[in-house]
Write an enzyme that holds these catalytic residues in place. Structure first.
Site, PDB file in Angstrom:
ATOM      1  N   CYS A 142       0.835  -1.192   0.000  1.00  0.00           N
ATOM      2  CA  CYS A 142       0.000   0.000   0.000  1.00  0.00           C
ATOM      3  C   CYS A 142       0.880   1.257   0.000  1.00  0.00           C
ATOM      4  O   CYS A 142       2.082   1.188   0.130  1.00  0.00           O
ATOM      5  CB  CYS A 142      -0.895   0.015   1.232  1.00  0.00           C
ATOM      6  SG  CYS A 142      -2.009  -1.402   1.324  1.00  0.00           S
ATOM      7  N   ARG A 197      -4.639   1.494  -1.316  1.00  0.00           N
ATOM      8  CA  ARG A 197      -4.694   0.115  -0.832  1.00  0.00           C
ATOM      9  C   ARG A 197      -4.514  -0.905  -1.932  1.00  0.00           C
ATOM     10  O   ARG A 197      -5.161  -0.846  -2.969  1.00  0.00           O
ATOM     11  CB  ARG A 197      -6.045  -0.134  -0.158  1.00  0.00           C
ATOM     12  CG  ARG A 197      -6.156  -1.541   0.385  1.00  0.00           C
ATOM     13  CD  ARG A 197      -7.345  -1.684   1.297  1.00  0.00           C
ATOM     14  NE  ARG A 197      -7.386  -3.026   1.837  1.00  0.00           N
ATOM     15  CZ  ARG A 197      -8.403  -3.844   1.722  1.00  0.00           C
ATOM     16  NH1 ARG A 197      -9.512  -3.443   1.135  1.00  0.00           N
ATOM     17  NH2 ARG A 197      -8.356  -5.043   2.229  1.00  0.00           N
ATOM     18  N   LEU A 198      -3.624  -1.854  -1.663  1.00  0.00           N
ATOM     19  CA  LEU A 198      -3.507  -3.071  -2.441  1.00  0.00           C
ATOM     20  C   LEU A 198      -4.279  -4.123  -1.655  1.00  0.00           C
ATOM     21  O   LEU A 198      -3.831  -4.560  -0.596  1.00  0.00           O
ATOM     22  CB  LEU A 198      -2.041  -3.478  -2.611  1.00  0.00           C
ATOM     23  CG  LEU A 198      -1.785  -4.784  -3.341  1.00  0.00           C
ATOM     24  CD1 LEU A 198      -2.310  -4.714  -4.766  1.00  0.00           C
ATOM     25  CD2 LEU A 198      -0.296  -5.105  -3.326  1.00  0.00           C
ATOM     26  N   ALA A 199      -5.458  -4.490  -2.130  1.00  0.00           N
ATOM     27  CA  ALA A 199      -6.376  -5.348  -1.369  1.00  0.00           C
ATOM     28  C   ALA A 199      -6.073  -6.818  -1.620  1.00  0.00           C
ATOM     29  O   ALA A 199      -6.500  -7.388  -2.617  1.00  0.00           O
ATOM     30  CB  ALA A 199      -7.821  -5.038  -1.741  1.00  0.00           C
ATOM     31  N   ASN A 253       0.858  -0.079   6.309  1.00  0.00           N
ATOM     32  CA  ASN A 253       1.507  -0.526   5.089  1.00  0.00           C
ATOM     33  C   ASN A 253       2.509  -1.588   5.483  1.00  0.00           C
ATOM     34  O   ASN A 253       3.487  -1.309   6.157  1.00  0.00           O
ATOM     35  CB  ASN A 253       2.218   0.629   4.391  1.00  0.00           C
ATOM     36  CG  ASN A 253       2.950   0.164   3.148  1.00  0.00           C
ATOM     37  OD1 ASN A 253       2.611  -0.847   2.569  1.00  0.00           O
ATOM     38  ND2 ASN A 253       3.964   0.892   2.750  1.00  0.00           N
ATOM     39  N   GLY A 254       2.243  -2.799   5.098  1.00  0.00           N
ATOM     40  CA  GLY A 254       3.187  -3.850   5.414  1.00  0.00           C
ATOM     41  C   GLY A 254       2.559  -5.216   5.335  1.00  0.00           C
ATOM     42  O   GLY A 254       1.387  -5.367   5.021  1.00  0.00           O
ATOM     43  N   GLU A 255       3.357  -6.203   5.641  1.00  0.00           N
ATOM     44  CA  GLU A 255       2.899  -7.581   5.617  1.00  0.00           C
ATOM     45  C   GLU A 255       3.104  -8.166   7.003  1.00  0.00           C
ATOM     46  O   GLU A 255       4.210  -8.135   7.545  1.00  0.00           O
ATOM     47  CB  GLU A 255       3.702  -8.370   4.585  1.00  0.00           C
ATOM     48  CG  GLU A 255       3.168  -9.743   4.373  1.00  0.00           C
ATOM     49  CD  GLU A 255       3.856 -10.416   3.189  1.00  0.00           C
ATOM     50  OE1 GLU A 255       3.625 -11.612   3.016  1.00  0.00           O
ATOM     51  OE2 GLU A 255       4.616  -9.757   2.478  1.00  0.00           O
ATOM     52  N   ASP A 285     -11.775  -8.996   8.132  1.00  0.00           N
ATOM     53  CA  ASP A 285     -10.715 -10.001   8.115  1.00  0.00           C
ATOM     54  C   ASP A 285      -9.405  -9.407   7.617  1.00  0.00           C
ATOM     55  O   ASP A 285      -8.472 -10.115   7.272  1.00  0.00           O
ATOM     56  CB  ASP A 285     -11.101 -11.169   7.207  1.00  0.00           C
ATOM     57  CG  ASP A 285     -12.240 -11.980   7.796  1.00  0.00           C
ATOM     58  OD1 ASP A 285     -12.276 -12.142   9.024  1.00  0.00           O
ATOM     59  OD2 ASP A 285     -13.102 -12.440   7.020  1.00  0.00           O
TER      60      ASP A 285
END
Length: 114
Positions: free
Chosen positions: A2, A51-53, A79-81, A102
């Site tokens: 993101c 956003r990268l959904a 922003n992150g994993e 979720d």
């Protein structure tokens, strides 16, 4: 990943005086988050998010706003994993956290709601 952008203002100028310009700046990062865009502002601060959904595309809008603080809302953009999000979610739920989606970002904000 993101994309995040923000600004703070002091003095007589308000953030919303330049809202269109701020949104254009956020949307220049569409390559970072082509799936959704959001923003939040008050008189002095503005936060933009692209956003990268990947998880829960329907419910993961950001920034998240949590209105539980006496001195104003807590606003979170992530922003992150988060690789262990399922384990964290289970642990927080066991402590009484209530989730609205979720999305991985919400695991972070639910800690602030307690």
């Amino acid at each position: 990943m993101c994309g995040l952008i923000g600004t703070l203002r002091t003095g007589p100028h308000r953030v919303d005086d330049d809202h269109r310009s701020l949104v254009r700046s956020r949307d220049r990062m569409i390559h970072r988050g082509p799936d959704d865009a959001g923003d939040w502002s008050d008189r002095a601060a503005w936060i933009g998010h692209r956003r990268l959904a990947i998880m829960d595309p329907e419910h993961g809008q950001a920034p998240f706003v949590i209105d539980t603080r006496a001195d104003g809302p807590c606003v979170v953009a992530f922003n992150g994993e988060l690789l262990n999000h399922a384990e964290l979610r289970d642990a927080l739920a066991a402590e009484g956290a209530i989730f609205r989606s979720d999305c991985r970002s919400e695991e972070h904000t639910s800690e602030l709601q307690s």
